[in-house]
Design a protein around this motif. Structure first.
Motif, PDB file in Angstrom:
ATOM      1  N   SER A  51      68.587  31.096  11.480  1.00 29.76           N
ATOM      2  CA  SER A  51      68.543  29.642  11.463  1.00 29.76           C
ATOM      3  C   SER A  51      69.943  29.050  11.351  1.00 29.76           C
ATOM      4  O   SER A  51      70.116  27.850  11.287  1.00 29.76           O
ATOM      5  N   HIS A  53      73.878  28.192  12.685  1.00 29.54           N
ATOM      6  CA  HIS A  53      74.271  27.505  13.905  1.00 29.54           C
ATOM      7  C   HIS A  53      75.381  28.227  14.655  1.00 29.54           C
ATOM      8  O   HIS A  53      76.012  27.649  15.528  1.00 29.54           O
ATOM      9  N   HIS A  90      67.775  28.330  18.743  1.00 34.15           N
ATOM     10  CA  HIS A  90      68.437  27.096  19.135  1.00 34.15           C
ATOM     11  C   HIS A  90      68.736  27.123  20.629  1.00 34.15           C
ATOM     12  O   HIS A  90      68.858  28.188  21.242  1.00 34.15           O
ATOM     13  N   THR A  92      71.363  26.679  22.109  1.00 33.47           N
ATOM     14  CA  THR A  92      72.638  27.328  22.415  1.00 33.47           C
ATOM     15  C   THR A  92      72.576  28.845  22.267  1.00 33.47           C
ATOM     16  O   THR A  92      73.543  29.539  22.599  1.00 33.47           O
ATOM     17  N   ASP A  93      71.464  29.380  21.764  1.00 34.41           N
ATOM     18  CA  ASP A  93      71.301  30.829  21.656  1.00 34.41           C
ATOM     19  C   ASP A  93      71.055  31.431  23.030  1.00 34.41           C
ATOM     20  O   ASP A  93      70.458  30.798  23.908  1.00 34.41           O
ATOM     21  N   ASN A 114      66.703  27.510  26.750  1.00 30.91           N
ATOM     22  CA  ASN A 114      66.240  26.184  27.147  1.00 30.91           C
ATOM     23  C   ASN A 114      65.727  26.253  28.580  1.00 30.91           C
ATOM     24  O   ASN A 114      65.868  27.264  29.267  1.00 30.91           O
TER      25      ASN A 114
END
Length: 199
Positions: A51, A53, A90, A92-93, A114
């Motif tokens: 979790s 960033h 996320h 950006t992962d 995404n």
């Protein structure tokens, strides 16, 4: 995993905040227990969880062999689709997926979490059904080769019952290299067989 490697592992109760309620919910479905084991290379006491960033590469390795048929496989898929994917990753992962039995039968390379990559990976996961034998260590060895040489945090997350017809020697060798020591390996096990409890 042989006892010589047990000292490099640390047992943990939760995965990134995956709650005990999920573990409890497995019981009626016939899953004996969920054991989460975390190997943190040289960072056992200082690593952050998923979790955080930091830029991350995460590859999920799902066992769909015959011994995972029914509740074990469906529990793993449900945990990924309803908790881990929506809540722990996320945009950006970079995320990838390997599905294996006696060979790798589904492979989704690393891509940003995404858009079409995420929807494609989730669709692939939903389609997974149980199949044949188990060559877990061969699959893990191939997965290790998928990580980039970047400084991103790297996670290999294996979901399995621990049964395997091959040996871990090559994986051990890879994880002892400089590049391998940067990879954090999690085993999420369901219906863990007694002979594999040193995973």
């Amino acid at each position: 995993m042989p006892s010589t490697c047990a000292s490099t592992l640390r047992r943990t109760i939760f995965l990134w905040g995956l709650k005990a309620a999920l573990i409890s919910s497995m019981e009626p479905a016939g899953v004996r227990r969920c054991v989460l084991i975390e190997r943190l290379s040289n960072h056992l006491d200082h690593c952050s969880n998923l979790s955080s960033h930091h830029l991350q590469e995460v590859i999920f390795v799902l066992d769909n062999s015959g011994s995972m048929r029914g509740s074990p496989l469906e529990t793993c898929k449900r945990a990924m689709l309803t908790d881990i994917f929506p809540n722990r990753l996320h945009a950006t992962d970079k995320v990838g997926l390997i599905v294996f039995d006696s060979s790798i039968n589904k492979r989704v390379g690393l891509g940003l979490w995404n858009g079409s990559h995420r929807s494609g990976l989730e669709s692939t996961l939903r389609s997974v059904q149980s199949a044949g034998g188990t060559m877990m260590w061969t699959a893990l060895s191939q997965t290790i080769k998928m990580f980039s040489s970047s400084d991103n945090s790297k996670w290999l997350v294996a979901l399995t019952d621990g049964c395997s017809g091959d040996r871990p020697d090559e994986v051990h060798r890879q994880l002892r290299t400089t590049a391998g020591q940067a990879i954090r390996v999690l085993f999420i096990t369901v219906n863990l067989h007694h002979q594999h409890e040193q995973l």
